[in-house]
Structures are given as C-alpha cells and as structure tokens.
Scaffold this active site. Sequence first.
Site, PDB file in Angstrom:
ATOM      1  N   ALA A  27     100.026 -45.908  39.049  1.00 41.80           N
ATOM      2  CA  ALA A  27      99.061 -46.234  40.101  1.00 41.80           C
ATOM      3  C   ALA A  27      99.781 -46.601  41.399  1.00 41.80           C
ATOM      4  O   ALA A  27      99.409 -46.133  42.487  1.00 41.80           O
ATOM      5  CB  ALA A  27      98.155 -47.377  39.648  1.00 41.80           C
ATOM      6  N   TYR A  28     100.800 -47.427  41.274  1.00 37.13           N
ATOM      7  CA  TYR A  28     101.587 -47.835  42.432  1.00 37.13           C
ATOM      8  C   TYR A  28     102.275 -46.633  43.078  1.00 37.13           C
ATOM      9  O   TYR A  28     102.217 -46.428  44.297  1.00 37.13           O
ATOM     10  CB  TYR A  28     102.615 -48.870  41.990  1.00 37.13           C
ATOM     11  CG  TYR A  28     103.585 -49.328  43.043  1.00 37.13           C
ATOM     12  CD1 TYR A  28     103.210 -50.236  44.020  1.00 37.13           C
ATOM     13  CD2 TYR A  28     104.908 -48.870  43.041  1.00 37.13           C
ATOM     14  CE1 TYR A  28     104.120 -50.672  44.978  1.00 37.13           C
ATOM     15  CE2 TYR A  28     105.825 -49.300  43.990  1.00 37.13           C
ATOM     16  CZ  TYR A  28     105.425 -50.199  44.952  1.00 37.13           C
ATOM     17  OH  TYR A  28     106.329 -50.623  45.896  1.00 37.13           O
ATOM     18  N   GLY A  29     102.910 -45.788  42.252  1.00 37.19           N
ATOM     19  CA  GLY A  29     103.608 -44.619  42.764  1.00 37.19           C
ATOM     20  C   GLY A  29     102.661 -43.627  43.415  1.00 37.19           C
ATOM     21  O   GLY A  29     102.984 -43.026  44.441  1.00 37.19           O
ATOM     22  N   ALA A  53      99.872 -44.350  44.933  1.00 39.23           N
ATOM     23  CA  ALA A  53      99.513 -44.914  46.233  1.00 39.23           C
ATOM     24  C   ALA A  53     100.636 -44.722  47.248  1.00 39.23           C
ATOM     25  O   ALA A  53     100.388 -44.375  48.412  1.00 39.23           O
ATOM     26  CB  ALA A  53      99.190 -46.397  46.075  1.00 39.23           C
ATOM     27  N   LYS A  54     101.862 -44.924  46.817  1.00 40.27           N
ATOM     28  CA  LYS A  54     102.990 -44.814  47.740  1.00 40.27           C
ATOM     29  C   LYS A  54     103.217 -43.375  48.192  1.00 40.27           C
ATOM     30  O   LYS A  54     103.597 -43.124  49.348  1.00 40.27           O
ATOM     31  CB  LYS A  54     104.256 -45.380  47.090  1.00 40.27           C
ATOM     32  CG  LYS A  54     104.263 -46.891  46.972  1.00 40.27           C
ATOM     33  CD  LYS A  54     104.069 -47.559  48.316  1.00 40.27           C
ATOM     34  CE  LYS A  54     104.307 -49.045  48.287  1.00 40.27           C
ATOM     35  NZ  LYS A  54     104.066 -49.676  49.605  1.00 40.27           N
TER      36      LYS A  54
END
Length: 250
Positions: free
Chosen positions: A155-157, A159-160
């Site tokens: 999820a973080y990746g 978004a980035k």
Amino acid sequence: MKKLEGRVAIVTGASSGVGRGLAKVLAENGAKICACARRVEKLEELKAEVEAFGGEVLPVACDVTDADQVGNVVAQCVERFGGIDILINCAQGAMQYREINDVDEAYALEAFESGPLASMMFMKACFPYLKESGHGRIINTASAAGYDGNAGFGAYGMAKEAIRAITRTAANEWGRYGITVNVFLPIIATDFFRETQPEALKNLESKTPLGYIGTTEKDCAPLIVLLVSDEGGYFTGQSYMVDGGIHKHS
C-alpha cells in the site's frame, strides 16, 4: 547572500524525519518556512530551533487528508509571507509493515489519501503562487519501497509510485509557467528509523558502497537546496535516488 534568501517554502510532514530536516536546512539557506504537520508541539520545537540561528518558521497544524486544512496552510503562509516559491511534500501515512493479503480498503485509502492525493492537493493550492513567483519549485517524496516493490509495503509503495506519476505529469503541464517539479527517494537514517528498525538499518548499511546510511541534513538536503534554487531551474520531471549508491539506476 544565502542561496534561498527571500524565498518562501511550505514543508509538509515537518514535525519529524525528512520533513523536519529539510525545513531546517532550507531555513539555514535563507528561506522562510511554513511548516505543517499534525503534531503542533513538534512544529513549535522546530520553530525554536530555527529561530535560534535567525531563521523564521510559521507552524500550522494540518491533517493533509483534509482539503480545508490544506487550504488553510496555504492561506496562512501567503498572509504571513506574501507568496509561495517552494513546496516540499513529505507527509505520508500508512507506513506499517503489512503484506498485500492483510491490506484492506481502508488502509490502502489511507496510504493514497495521505500521500499522492495530499501532495496533489497542496500542488493545486500552491499553483497560483508558484506561477506568480516565476521560479516555482515543487519537491515530492517517493520511496525505494515502491521502486523495489519491497515485501510488506504494498500500500505504501503503491502510494509512493503514484507520487512519481503525478510529479512527471505536473512537470509537463506546468513547465511553461517556470515551475519545476521533481521527486526524490531518500534512504535516510532518521531518528525513527534508528529507534524502530535498527536491524534493517544495519542491513542497508551492508549494501551501501559508501558503507553508511546518510542523514537528511548532511546527505540529502544539499540536493534539495540545489533543485529549489535558481541553479536548479533546468531540472524537472525527474526522480532522484538519495541512497549512497544502493541503487545503480533510478
């Protein structure tokens, strides 16, 4: 004369980590800083630290997922300093280790809303002032977690990587107004990293040709200062990996 003398910068996520470090160094180089984050007490600490060497910080509480609060930050910055020349987007939520099968819709939305959507909202809110500036500069923050597809950070990746996409698009759309838009991917030894993931830090250090993981102030900020200065006016739409050589391509 300092390199950023007379410039005004908004820095999101300025209460800690990379955001705090960049806010401090931009101030050391002469910029007036509007620092925003949810933890106002940490922003007040930053203000005191910057004022000690003669810099100026306007702390503004902000949940970057709230469009009204984003607008309030921009309005307060313009009221206090008269305009905006630089936007540094560092804020990002949903940074826990969570494998894809454990990522629910709410968590994925948290990553998206606090990262690329918040960055875009700040970019849009600042656009009229960056255009008026004549030398508008935007720096967004991505991560090697997305670039590499690190397990546990889907999820973080995601978004980035979306932040990198909006950066390239804005560079194409806004270049005609003299606005440059770049993104950097820092692997930096923040206090949070040292305290919460010491083994991961040691593992990264073993992979680094230079033998150490850098800090925001010493190793990351010089690039950002260049990109937001007049000297950085021909760099736009690019991703810059700040990692001591761990990645050989970016």
